[in-house]
Structure formats: C-alpha cells, structure tokens
Design an enzyme around this catalytic site. Structure first.
Site, PDB file in Angstrom:
ATOM      1  N   HIS A  40      11.553  29.863  24.776  1.00  0.00           N
ATOM      2  CA  HIS A  40      12.650  29.263  24.021  1.00  0.00           C
ATOM      3  C   HIS A  40      13.244  30.246  23.019  1.00  0.00           C
ATOM      4  O   HIS A  40      14.456  30.266  22.807  1.00  0.00           O
ATOM      5  CB  HIS A  40      12.108  28.028  23.296  1.00  0.00           C
ATOM      6  CG  HIS A  40      13.151  27.131  22.729  1.00  0.00           C
ATOM      7  ND1 HIS A  40      14.036  26.425  23.506  1.00  0.00           N
ATOM      8  CD2 HIS A  40      13.453  26.810  21.441  1.00  0.00           C
ATOM      9  CE1 HIS A  40      14.837  25.701  22.731  1.00  0.00           C
ATOM     10  NE2 HIS A  40      14.503  25.921  21.478  1.00  0.00           N
TER      11      HIS A  40
ATOM     12  N   ASP B 264      11.130  28.837  29.263  1.00  0.00           N
ATOM     13  CA  ASP B 264      11.298  27.688  28.374  1.00  0.00           C
ATOM     14  C   ASP B 264      11.450  26.425  29.206  1.00  0.00           C
ATOM     15  O   ASP B 264      12.148  26.427  30.227  1.00  0.00           O
ATOM     16  CB  ASP B 264      12.543  27.899  27.504  1.00  0.00           C
ATOM     17  CG  ASP B 264      12.839  26.710  26.599  1.00  0.00           C
ATOM     18  OD1 ASP B 264      11.879  26.048  26.168  1.00  0.00           O
ATOM     19  OD2 ASP B 264      14.025  26.460  26.323  1.00  0.00           O
TER      20      ASP B 264
ATOM     21  N   SER C 217      18.809  26.507  20.777  1.00  0.00           N
ATOM     22  CA  SER C 217      18.333  25.128  20.832  1.00  0.00           C
ATOM     23  C   SER C 217      19.432  24.147  20.414  1.00  0.00           C
ATOM     24  O   SER C 217      20.494  24.117  21.029  1.00  0.00           O
ATOM     25  CB  SER C 217      17.082  24.990  19.962  1.00  0.00           C
ATOM     26  OG  SER C 217      16.368  23.826  20.292  1.00  0.00           O
TER      27      SER C 217
END
Length: 460
Positions: free
Chosen positions: A413, A349, A167
């Site tokens: 994710h 994601d 991320s």
C-alpha cells in the site's frame, strides 16, 4: 462576500510576488518550514514544508495528502518519501533514530505535508462541531489553505503545483482538482496529480477484491463465486443509491476473503506479510514517540498545542457516508483539458489493489477513453538496477497522452516505503514529462531521435 475576499487576496498576492528567497529552519541537513494557515475564523491546518535539496527557488511544489480518512501526513513524511525516516527499537529503551533518505522527493521538488481534514495530526478542531462531513467543507478548507499559504509564502505563486497522496487521498485529490479547475485562480498553477493505491471509485474497486484474491490464491473458486454474487448485489445497491446497505453488502463479501476483521488472514496492506497487530496490522514504529517528543515539537514551534493524532477515528467516522462515492468522475474535465494524471499501484496491496485501480481507470469517461483502453501494460524502467530486489523493471505502465496507469512490482500500500527507488524515479519522470514512458516508448523515441539526427547530418 466571497468575491470581495478573493479580490482582496489576489491584490495582496500580486503585491507580494517579488519577495526574496525562501527562508526556513534547519532539520539536520535539510531546511523546512512549519506553520499553521487559517481556513476560517477559528480553525487552522498544520503543514511542514521541506525545501528542495536541488533548487528551492525554482523547483515545483508537491503537496502530499495522507489517507485514512483522518491520518496525518507525517506518516508519509517520516516513513515514505520525506527527507528522513524514523526507526524505533524498544530494546534500546527506547532509542529513536532518524535516517537520511536518499530517495526523498525533496531531491527534485519542494514537498509540503499537509494535515487535513481538521482533527488530523496537528490540525486541531476548535470543538466537535469543527469536524468536516461534506465534500464542500473539505474543498473549501483546502482552497482556503492554498490561498492563505500563497499569501504568506508568495514565492510559490505561479510555481508548478502537484497534488500527490495515497489511499483515501483518492477521494481528496480528484475533489480538490475539480475545485482548482473551477476557480481558475491565476496564481495557482496546478501542473499534475499523482494518486497511489487510491480509493477512488468503489463501484469498480469492490469487485476487484475478488479478482485480486483469486489471482493471488487468497480464496478458492467456490468462495470466489460466492464473493462475486455478493459484489453484484453491492453494485446494484450502489446504483439504487443506498450507500449504507451497499457498504454492508460489499464489506460482508470482503470478509469472506479476510476472515476475522480484527486479525485478518493476511496483512491487508501487503499480502506477503501476516497481520500481527489488531486492525491496522502494523505495530509501533516509534513515530508517535518522536513526533510527541519535546525536541521535535520545539523544533516545529508546536509546544503550545495539544496531542498529535496519527489517525483520528472521529474524522474517519464523520466522512463515512462519502466512502461509497465515485470521485473518478471529478477528473474528467481536467483530463480533457490536458492535466497530467498519474495513477500508481503497488501490486501486493489488497485494500486498494492494482486490479481495482486498473478497473476504474479503464471505466473513466473522458475524451480519450478508447485510446487509453487500447493501450497494453508494458515494462517500465528496464535499465533500473533496483537495490531492493533483483528485477530490472520497476513495473508495468499504460499511458495515453496525459493519463498514466502504473503497476509497481513488489510494493504494498505504501509504495515509497517498499520501493523507494522506483517511487523516486516515477515521480521525477512524471514531473519532467507529464507521463511515464514504457521501455517500448523509450526505444521508439530513441529511434526517432536517431533518425532525425541522421537526416540532419545528410542535409548538412
């Protein structure tokens, strides 16, 4: 003054190189070290280091960085790739279970989970002025941490180090890689970096929301055309260097896909799921109860400090202006120098989707950009028998020399959470080879090996 400090640190590190084997504390069946390292005269960063289950004195060091910005790496440690996972059941009032993780990355490496920037996890800021706002402050803290860590734990001097994270770590890792490349410290052996579903280059990743949404039927064609128009304006404002205006335009276009930002139309971290909880989509998993508990805090010698902060909104706000910056450009010199770089993305994601990852890796300027872009995505992991689904491939990979892009099937994710076996084999292969080989590459290598063996037999 900086030069004097670095010289003194280098002398001290050299004097301690020959220290004995690592020692840590038991965590069920694993050994760990928890500690604070000073990054300036007042502030410290907290870390937990799980020693390798294989060969802790020789295996490499992986430093895991969580995203956010402002989220603790204990999330990765207890829900993704650490030695144990934490599960919580409210009906047991409450019962918190730690489960052994067969796919922990400390099966083949020493893994350090770092709470940074200041204000994250157990890394408490001295006061409100201790929050970090600039790239330089983040870079200074990380470099100071690494120097302090190697001084205190000299067994890791010259040990291969891998930076890994997901991320917003797509901002951290290129920035820290650039700093280490510039410093050229002889005791820091950066051997590779791995970024999972990273937020790296918004200029290319924002428009990819539209591509991904249309492919996955999250929007219809008329809405897609409206989003495309908005994203074009967003990119124009980025080029004009109006970060706040571009952010507003990009986010407004993104909202056409998401709907209500508090309760989006789907889970932004995994489009297969609904968003049943405000904003973050995920409910209470027991991690906060466990980490805040006296047993855990006593075990990590952290009882005298304040409350653990899983995700700190103050840290997030402090770094807002950096969100629109392109951090991919910081990888250019390291790639040209041959540093292995792995970019991986779970294909379910949305928020840092694989189409965006594909776009920015293709746009990245480096010596072998054309060679990399001439490659096509090919199957990876043909012989895997995945426990989590009935596929035999883990995903698709594109690799040239030291640069690899990997699309991972059926993962959101948090790839190690959704596909632990794939993530485990991915990282293990990356450390061993410096890249990922596709099924075709493996077959070609096997054919070449057989050919060489045949010629050797004939010569004999």
């Amino acid at each position: 003054m900086k030069a004097i400090i670095l010289i003194a640190t280098t002398i001290l590190l050299g004097a301690q190189l020959a220290q004995s084997k690592l020692e840590g504390k038991p965590f069920i069946n694993d050994t760990f070290i928890s500690d604070y390292i000073n990054v300036d005269s007042k502030d410290q960063l907290f870390f937990m280091l799980f020693l390798s289950r294989n060969n802790p004195d020789k295996d490499p060091l992986v430093i895991w960085l969580q995203g956010g910005p402002g989220c603790s790496s204990e999330f990765g440690m207890f829900t993704e790739n650490g030695p144990y996972t934490v599960k919580f059941d409210r009906l047991k009032n409450p019962s918190i279970e730690t489960t052994y993780n067969n796919y922990s990355w400390n099966n083949f490496s020493n893994v350090l989970y770092l709470d940074q920037p200041l204000g994250t996890g157990f890394s408490y800021p001295t006061n409100e002025f201790s929050y970090r706002f600039t790239e330089r402050q983040l870079s200074d803290d990380f470099y100071a941490f690494l120097l302090g860590f190697l001084e205190k734990y000299p067994d890791f001097n010259n040990r291969p180090i891998y930076l890994a994270g997901e991320s917003y770590a797509g901002h951290y890792i290129p920035l820290f890689t650039k700093r280490l490349y510039e410093e050229q410290n002889p005791y820091i052996n950066l051997a590779g970096i791995a970024i999972g579903n990273g937020w790296v280059d918004p200029f290319y990743q924002y428009p990819a929301y539209n591509t991904f949404a249309l492919e996955n039927k999250l929007v219809n064609k008329p809405k897609s055309l409206l989003i495309e128009f908005g994203m074009n304006l967003c990119q124009f404002m980025m080029l004009m260097e109006f970060p706040l205006v571009s952010a507003l335009m990009c986010d407004a276009s993104q909202m056409i896909i998401l709907g209500n930002p508090i309760y989006p139309n789907f889970n932004i971290y995994d489009i297969r799921e609904e968003c049943n909880f405000p904003s973050m989509c995920y409910g209470e998993d027991g991690l906060e109860f466990y980490v805040q508990g006296k047993k855990f805090r006593s075990m990590v010698n952290n009882t005298k400090h304040g409350q653990w902060v899983g995700c700190n909104s103050a840290v997030h706000f402090a770094l807002t202006l950096n969100n629109q910056n392109n951090y991919g450009v910081y990888l250019k010199n390291s790639l040209n120098a041959g540093l292995p770089v792995l970019i991986y993305s779970g294909d379910k994601d949305f928020i840092c989707n694989w189409r965006g990852g594909e776009a920015w890796t293709q746009a990245l300027t480096w010596d072998h950009q054309d060679d990399f872009n001439s490659k096509h995505l090919s199957d990876w992991g043909q012989n895997l028998k995945l426990e989590s689904n009935n596929k035999t491939q883990g995903g698709q990979v594109k690799s040239y020399e030291n640069f690899t892009f990997f699309r991972i099937y059926d993962a959101g994710h948090m790839v190690p959470t959704d596909q632990p076996e794939v993530a485990f084999n991915m990282m293990k292969e990356f450390i061993a080879k410096g890249k990922l080989d596709s099924v075709i590459d493996n077959q070609a290598n096997q054919s070449l090996k057989s050919s060489v063996n045949s010629e050797s037999i004939m010569l004999q």
